[in-house]
Design a protein around this motif. Sequence first.
Motif, PDB file in Angstrom:
ATOM      1  N   LEU A   1     -32.380  23.109 -34.067  1.00 45.64           N
ATOM      2  CA  LEU A   1     -30.534  23.383 -34.065  1.00 45.64           C
ATOM      3  C   LEU A   1     -30.021  24.134 -34.816  1.00 45.64           C
ATOM      4  O   LEU A   1     -28.899  24.728 -34.837  1.00 45.64           O
ATOM      5  CB  LEU A   1     -30.259  22.339 -33.307  1.00 45.64           C
ATOM      6  N   ASN A   2     -30.234  23.606 -36.513  1.00 45.80           N
ATOM      7  CA  ASN A   2     -30.156  23.757 -37.510  1.00 45.80           C
ATOM      8  C   ASN A   2     -29.389  25.454 -37.778  1.00 45.80           C
ATOM      9  O   ASN A   2     -28.634  25.477 -37.960  1.00 45.80           O
ATOM     10  CB  ASN A   2     -30.560  23.189 -38.287  1.00 45.80           C
ATOM     11  N   LYS A   3     -30.351  26.084 -37.236  1.00 45.50           N
ATOM     12  CA  LYS A   3     -30.353  27.568 -37.198  1.00 45.50           C
ATOM     13  C   LYS A   3     -29.452  28.321 -36.483  1.00 45.50           C
ATOM     14  O   LYS A   3     -28.479  28.965 -36.715  1.00 45.50           O
ATOM     15  CB  LYS A   3     -31.883  28.019 -36.740  1.00 45.50           C
ATOM     16  N   VAL A   4     -28.958  27.736 -35.797  1.00 45.80           N
ATOM     17  CA  VAL A   4     -27.339  28.392 -34.631  1.00 45.80           C
ATOM     18  C   VAL A   4     -26.295  27.397 -34.588  1.00 45.80           C
ATOM     19  O   VAL A   4     -24.979  27.840 -33.867  1.00 45.80           O
ATOM     20  CB  VAL A   4     -28.121  27.719 -33.518  1.00 45.80           C
ATOM     21  N   LEU A   5     -26.316  26.087 -35.102  1.00 46.86           N
ATOM     22  CA  LEU A   5     -25.003  25.076 -34.979  1.00 46.86           C
ATOM     23  C   LEU A   5     -24.263  25.190 -35.665  1.00 46.86           C
ATOM     24  O   LEU A   5     -22.782  25.952 -35.046  1.00 46.86           O
ATOM     25  CB  LEU A   5     -25.713  23.767 -34.801  1.00 46.86           C
ATOM     26  N   VAL A   6     -24.498  25.669 -37.292  1.00 42.97           N
ATOM     27  CA  VAL A   6     -23.565  25.661 -38.294  1.00 42.97           C
ATOM     28  C   VAL A   6     -22.763  27.567 -37.660  1.00 42.97           C
ATOM     29  O   VAL A   6     -21.393  27.406 -37.473  1.00 42.97           O
ATOM     30  CB  VAL A   6     -23.689  25.349 -39.381  1.00 42.97           C
ATOM     31  N   LYS A   7     -23.859  28.246 -37.473  1.00 43.54           N
ATOM     32  CA  LYS A   7     -23.470  29.735 -37.851  1.00 43.54           C
ATOM     33  C   LYS A   7     -22.698  30.034 -36.865  1.00 43.54           C
ATOM     34  O   LYS A   7     -21.236  31.053 -36.760  1.00 43.54           O
ATOM     35  CB  LYS A   7     -24.618  30.298 -37.892  1.00 43.54           C
ATOM     36  N   ASP A   8     -22.693  29.368 -35.253  1.00 41.89           N
ATOM     37  CA  ASP A   8     -21.917  29.966 -33.969  1.00 41.89           C
ATOM     38  C   ASP A   8     -20.657  29.150 -33.817  1.00 41.89           C
ATOM     39  O   ASP A   8     -19.788  29.516 -33.025  1.00 41.89           O
ATOM     40  CB  ASP A   8     -23.077  29.271 -32.927  1.00 41.89           C
ATOM     41  N   TYR A   9     -20.525  27.586 -34.171  1.00 39.35           N
ATOM     42  CA  TYR A   9     -19.876  27.083 -33.786  1.00 39.35           C
ATOM     43  C   TYR A   9     -18.994  26.366 -34.906  1.00 39.35           C
ATOM     44  O   TYR A   9     -17.618  25.604 -34.973  1.00 39.35           O
ATOM     45  CB  TYR A   9     -20.083  25.725 -33.596  1.00 39.35           C
ATOM     46  N   LEU A  10     -18.996  26.347 -36.349  1.00 35.84           N
ATOM     47  CA  LEU A  10     -18.562  25.233 -37.225  1.00 35.84           C
ATOM     48  C   LEU A  10     -17.574  27.004 -38.307  1.00 35.84           C
ATOM     49  O   LEU A  10     -18.597  26.925 -39.097  1.00 35.84           O
ATOM     50  CB  LEU A  10     -18.929  24.696 -38.125  1.00 35.84           C
ATOM     51  N   ASP A  11     -16.613  26.918 -38.358  1.00 28.56           N
ATOM     52  CA  ASP A  11     -15.697  28.218 -39.540  1.00 28.56           C
ATOM     53  C   ASP A  11     -14.543  27.676 -39.817  1.00 28.56           C
ATOM     54  O   ASP A  11     -13.464  27.585 -38.525  1.00 28.56           O
ATOM     55  CB  ASP A  11     -15.893  29.677 -38.565  1.00 28.56           C
TER      56      ASP A  11
END
Length: 646
Positions: A218-228
């Motif tokens: 999940l680390n591969k997608v969580l920050v990239k897709d949801y936290l900005d």
Amino acid sequence: MSAVVVIIGEGMLADHVYEQLSDQYQVVRHIDFEAELPEAADLVLVLDDAWNPSLHQKAEEVLRPTGIRWLRGFVSFGEGVIGPLVGSDTPGCSRCADIRHLMAGRDRKEMWEMQQQLAADGGVTRDAWASSLGLLQIACLLGREVQRIVQGDEVHSEGQVCLINLKTLKSSWHTFLSDPLCPGCSQLPDDSPAAARISLKSSPKITDSYRCRSMDDLNKVLVKDYLDQRMGILNGKMYDLVPPFADVVVNLPLFSGDEGVAGRTHSYAVSELTAILEGLERSCGMTPRGKRTVEYDSYRNLKDQAINPIEVGVHAKERYAEPGFPFEQFHPDRPIKWVWGYSFLQERPILVPELLAYYSLGCGQGFVYETSNGCALGGSLEEAIFYGILEVVERDSFLMTWYAELPLPRLDPYSANDQELELMIDRVRAIGGYDLHFYNSTMEHGIPSVWAMAKNRKKKGLNIICAAGAHLDPVRAVKSTIHELAAMMLTLDEKLETNQEEFVRMLQDSSLVQKMDDHGMLYGLPQAQERLQFLLDDNRPLRSFAEEFKWKSNSADLTDDLQDILQKFRRLNLDVIVVDQSTPETKRNGLYCVKVLIPGMLPMTFGHHLTRVTGLERVLRVPMELGYKKKPLTFEQLNPHPHPFP
């Protein structure tokens, strides 16, 4: 043959871009969309020296049906904006980008009002920050992006927006997700019984876990897709260094304000990912974003297909009669919105009031106050259902204990022979200054449940903190309660000292307990300890985990565990109803969110006046069935004080 690029707009930015591109491409220039677009157009640029929402809306209306891709560039409140690249087959449009940008901003309500006004007035001619140098910088970045698009190279602007600070000229690209509720590009299906039907599939556990997806995955997608910070569903994070364990809070921006959601583990990195998952779960549960609600009718007309709302618990009749009470008494002839869920007991789709399936909807316009009871996110639908059930069980066991004042068996945590658990207890004692007490709150279904209590050893700070946990592995349940307890240690001491008189008044007058925080803070008072004496009685012997917990789970597949739980509820004639809350935003990464309702079980509420036990006869008989009471209770015998769930 060179590409055909159309520029729509007037002003310095359009002039700069025209000068840059005219040597390389065939550039056609129009002031607005009144002129006919050339059939051979490869790309349309919509450019402005200010923010003109009506121009972008017109671009969506005109260009989406043609399939011609378009890119915008403009200035808005001291920032240059480039993107997104929009096409008929591209997820996300300019409206989606504006919604995400607006929601992630601080003054979202004011900005929304301003956007509506600008759209109505036709925008402004030029932003005050639109300097010649700044516009030239935007034009240069636009020119390079156009070159990538035309040449078929990897482009930045697909699903991203570039923001340029016109004071420093620093630029950054920000990913955004399409908005499922976008009025321009949303293609949500209508809610239906067919889509609500659930057929459980295999969901293998990862090693030594009751999860089917690892955090590394999940680390591969969580920050990239949801936290900005500028365009994300979640737009900020904070590491809390005060509690004994790693506590990370991420911010979920809502139109009404900001809501912090926390992740609590032994690692700040994992806690951050956990907090993001919690934020996604909260976002899914606020309002339908994965399907369109279409059913609007009365319960009387739908009763053969629908759940009886009384069976999930409503407020006391006298509460509804109070002046200013925010909810209306349920009436079977009053039309309401319904969504489709799936009943595992009846093995068929079933209608559920929308305000019970999405917990923010009932405020001020429904018949009950509903919170996040039974909401859970998982790496599979089966995992989400599994944890949704556990959350219902956890809260039910806590409230059952409280209302009936059950003298639960005291647990010896060291009997679990778990070194990590022992170290956690030692850490809380050493850093937090609290002794931990655990009690077996398992109810008639047998799913291991724990009531945990932290008792302060210091003279200052919260005196008592309570938490609840439920899991097929009771050690995991205990560990989760420790993380919950630790999150309140040391962080709320000043609040207690500063507002002590207010909490003393709540102790004397329960009607003053109006919101979530009041419950936990009230029992931080030493004077409130007597209300928990039914648990704190030290005369009961400590019991081992082996003596108290009998549930066996040896399967390598989470679905097998879920089936065992469902079978247990069937034997007790307790229905498990699941509403799929998943959205396109979560499904893109294989994440599913559900709301689980188990009629008869006690729903957690906050604010003493919003207690929901009417219609739930189970709270009267289960204490007797478990041997705690000699005969069934009456509603008048239930604990009259506010519960201590924080």
